[in-house]
Structures are given as C-alpha cells and as structure tokens.
Motif scaffolding. Structure first.
Motif, mmCIF file in Angstrom:
data_model
loop_
_atom_site.group_PDB
_atom_site.id
_atom_site.type_symbol
_atom_site.label_atom_id
_atom_site.label_comp_id
_atom_site.label_asym_id
_atom_site.label_seq_id
_atom_site.Cartn_x
_atom_site.Cartn_y
_atom_site.Cartn_z
ATOM 1 N N MET A 1 0.935 -1.143 0.119
ATOM 2 C CA MET A 1 -0.053 0.019 -0.099
ATOM 3 C C MET A 1 0.838 1.315 0.077
ATOM 4 O O MET A 1 0.320 2.279 -0.732
ATOM 5 C CB MET A 1 -0.997 0.234 1.291
ATOM 6 N N ALA B 1 1.839 1.910 -3.267
ATOM 7 C CA ALA B 1 0.742 2.403 -4.516
ATOM 8 C C ALA B 1 0.311 3.661 -4.048
ATOM 9 O O ALA B 1 0.093 4.593 -5.105
ATOM 10 C CB ALA B 1 -0.420 1.245 -4.143
ATOM 11 N N ILE B 2 0.503 4.318 -2.855
ATOM 12 C CA ILE B 2 0.029 5.632 -2.651
ATOM 13 C C ILE B 2 1.059 6.597 -3.079
ATOM 14 O O ILE B 2 0.975 7.596 -3.690
ATOM 15 C CB ILE B 2 -0.023 5.808 -0.962
ATOM 16 N N ALA C 1 -7.366 2.995 -3.257
ATOM 17 C CA ALA C 1 -6.708 2.251 -2.057
ATOM 18 C C ALA C 1 -7.635 1.787 -1.118
ATOM 19 O O ALA C 1 -7.524 0.443 -0.740
ATOM 20 C CB ALA C 1 -5.491 3.086 -1.335
#
Length: 436
Positions: free
Chosen positions: A358, A361-362, A371
């Motif tokens: 995560m 991804a951010i 998300a």
C-alpha cells in the motif's frame, strides 16, 4: 539472472512454508531472508512489521484471557443458538457469525471455535457442510479489513490519514462493503457441489461408519466470569474506537496525544487482559495453554517471517516497481486490487500485504479512494489451501464434502472467496465515493 534467482528464492521459501504448514510458514520466511541477503539484497530489521506483530500479540492476549475465563465458550453458545434457529439456512447464518466474531476480535482465529458447530448444524439440516464452511471461512478472512482493532485496519488508517481518509471513514466503507458481500457469496456457495445425500464420497463414508450423527444440543451453563470477560473485552474495543477517533486529524480533540493510536490499542488490549484475569480470578499462567493463544502467536511468527521476506524483496526493487506500475495503475487503478489479491495469497496476512504494497501504491499516485476500495483484496488468504482455518474446515467435516482436489487450486473455497472479494471491492468503490 540475479532477479530470476531472487524470484526463485522468494517463491521457493513461500512454497516451502506452505508445504510445512502452520508456524513453519514464518520459519521458511526467515530462511528466505537469509538467502536473499546472500544474493546482495540489503536486509534490515526496519522491514519487519513490529507494529503489526505487536497489535496481533496484544489482541490475542486479551482474547486468550477471555477464552480462559469462559468468554469464548459463551460466545460460541450464542452463535450455536443463532445457527440452530433454522439449520437449513446455515449457509446464510454461518458467515454472519464468523464475520461478526472476527470484526469484534480482530483475528480470524476465532472461527476455529465455531467450525465444529457449523458442521453439526449443517448435518442436522441435511445441508452439504462444504457450503456453510467455505463461506464462513471466507467471511472470517474478509472481516479483518472491517475490524476496529485489526492490525491491517490500524495500518491503513495511519497510512491514509495524511491523505484525508480518517479511521472512522475507513471503517464506514469496509464494514458495510464486506458484510453485504457475504449474502451473494452465500447464495452462490449454496449452489456449489451436489446435495449432501447425493454426494458419493459422503455416502461411502456413511456406509463405512466414518460420519458421526449430528450431535444434539446440550445444555450450556456459562462459567462464573464468562459474561463479565466478554463485557470487559467489548468495552475495550469501544474505548479503542473512541480514543482513535478523538486523536484523529479529522476530529482533533487531542492534537498531540501522548499515546498514539497503535500504542493505545496495544496498551488497552493488555490492560483488558489484566482486568479480565483480576475480575474473573483466573491463573495467568493458564493463558499460555489456550487454543487462541497458541494459534495467535503462531500467526505472529508467520507474519514476521513472511512479511520480512516480501518487504525485503519489494523494497529492493521499489524504484523499478514504481516505474513499471506507476502509469498502469494511474490509467487502470482497479489493477491494484488484482496485485493485492495475488500478493495476499503468498504473504498469508492482510496486515503484511497492506504494509508491503500500500505505501508503494500511494507513492505512485493511486488515489485514497482506490486504495480503500482495493483494501478487501488483501484478504485473499484462501487461494492456496494451506491457511489454518481453511485446513481446519476440511479436517472437521467428517462427511468428506469439504475436500481439496488433486490440482491444489481445485478446492471449494476459491470461487466463493474470489467472488466475495470482487463484490467487496465494488461495494467499497460505491461507499467510498460517498464517504471519502
């Protein structure tokens, strides 16, 4: 060639752990970390999710104290009463029970205590046990991303709060998304496989005397302190939610808390365990012998080894991953859920998967809404038929209806689990568009 070797080490360690099973998944992760280090990868303790492991251990400690005091038996008794209201509808009722217990407990290991009850009620209602068992196990895994005290939710709240998504907003999306996804999944599971009386495996086992008749419901008297332990644990959960809310950036009643959210959850859970022991007058040493403590601490070791392995690999190639996936995820953000799905099937932990992927991804520009919506995909722990609750469901079904096929992936959990995740992600987008 070096990348190929490192991929072989990564997947080899995961496959080895899956074959050995149980706590050895974590052991094999540590072996893989050593091998990656020998190839030149930088190994650091910073890649170990100590905060995730700490939350798991403290929550398990509180649940174990509650189990020692008889609280878990009392909850199972309540669950059994609910399931026996209509045994023929056990496929619908069972996942509601396991989802709710996991949301409250923050760990899917609570499902262990309800699986035998589900089998008995299914046999009583002449329902193929694989139907309620599969969807119940899936629901217990999905509920982790909706639990106020799960390590996965706490990590995601910390990650997304600077981007304008608060703790309560995250729960406000995940709770209805994962709960509502249960019902279509249960409908589907109820149509999978032959009826119990038509299953040749069941009929053969019945002739051989391997199927026990459904156990009749016996009278249950909760031990002294059982209800009290449940109340103390539930109060602790409410305190966690309230405290996490008032220190959040969105509410800001406490601007600079002396106890941050993660530390608060750990201390509150440990305090709850201490209060349960004192009020119910239980011996602290006996906590170590409870089933929840053993399985929970095994899970903590598994998270340590596998998450360390996965995060070490991902951090080494983070620049390349961002370069390759950045444009793709920005143009087709739904692929994040696909990536999380396959990663979770290897990492065996919702929290470890979120922690590993995560932040990247951010960092490459995935929106907070995407998300959050993709978050349920970290619950794909059912792909390989080696997860403890999945194996327990197979072992406890003496009718033979819950069985793993010859080709590893041909087991009854894969289709309901995939459908439940797809529905949860879609519902997550819907609720997220309104709340975020």
């Amino acid at each position: 060639m070096l990348l190929v070797l490192q991929l072989i080490i990564l997947f080899g360690a995961i496959i080895l752990g899956a074959r050995l099973g149980s706590i050895a998944i974590g052991f094999a992760g540590g072996l893989g970390v050593i091998a990656l280090g020998l190839t030149g990868m930088q190994v650091t303790a910073e890649d170990i999710p100590f905060d995730v492991i700490g939350i798991i251990m403290c929550v398990i400690a509180a649940i174990s104290a509650m189990q020692l005091a008889g609280g878990m038996d009392y909850l199972v008794y309540l669950a059994e009463k609910f399931l026996r209201r209509d045994p023929k509808r056990v496929t619908l009722y069972a996942p509601i029970v396991t989802w709710l217990m996991t949301v409250l407990a923050g760990t899917g290991h609570t499902a262990f205590s309800t699986l035998p009850v589900i089998v008995e009620v299914a046999k009583e209602g002449k329902v193929r046990p694989s139907r309620p068992l599969t969807v119940a196990v899936i629901a217990s895994q999905m509920a982790i991303v909706a639990s106020p005290i799960s390590a996965a939710v706490v990590f995601m709240a910390d990650l997304l709060e600077p981007h304008g998504v608060g703790y309560l907003q995250l729960l406000g999306v995940m709770i209805p998304a994962t709960f509502l996804a249960i019902f279509p999944t249960a409908w589907l599971a109820n149509r999978m496989g032959k009826g119990l009386v038509d299953d040749p495996v069941y009929r053969q086992r019945l002739e051989e005397g391997l199927v026990k008749p459904p156990a009749s419901q016996t009278g249950f008297a909760p031990t002294k302190g059982a209800k009290t332990s449940v109340i103390i644990f539930l109060v602790a959960i409410v305190v966690v939610m309230v405290y996490a809310t008032i220190i959040s950036d969105q509410v800001g009643l406490i601007a600079e808390p002396t106890i941050p959210r993660n530390e608060a959850i750990m201390t509150i859970m440990l305090a709850a365990a201490a209060i349960i022991l004192m009020v119910t007058k239980q011996q602290a040493a006996q906590v170590l012998n409870t089933q929840v403590f053993r399985s929970g601490m095994s899970a903590a070791v598994c998270v340590l080894g596998v998450a360390w392995l996965g995060t070490t690999f991902i951090n080494h190639y983070i620049d390349e991953i961002q370069d390759i996936s950045g444009n793709v995820l920005q143009s087709q953000p739904w692929l994040l859920a696909v990536v999380l799905f396959f990663a979770a099937s290897l990492l065996y932990s919702q929290a470890a998967t979120a922690k590993a992927l995560m932040p990247a991804a951010i960092a490459i520009g995935v929106s907070p809404l995407t998300a959050v919506a993709a978050f349920p995909a970290v619950s794909a722990l059912f792909v390989l038929p080696t997860y403890p609750t999945l194996l327990a469901a197979v072992e406890m079904d003496d009718t033979g209806s819950t069985r793993i096929g010859k080709y590893v992936f041909d087991h009854p959990f894969i289709i309901p689990g995939t459908v439940c995740i797809i529905l949860s992600v879609l519902l997550g987008y819907g609720f997220g568009a309104v709340l975020i």
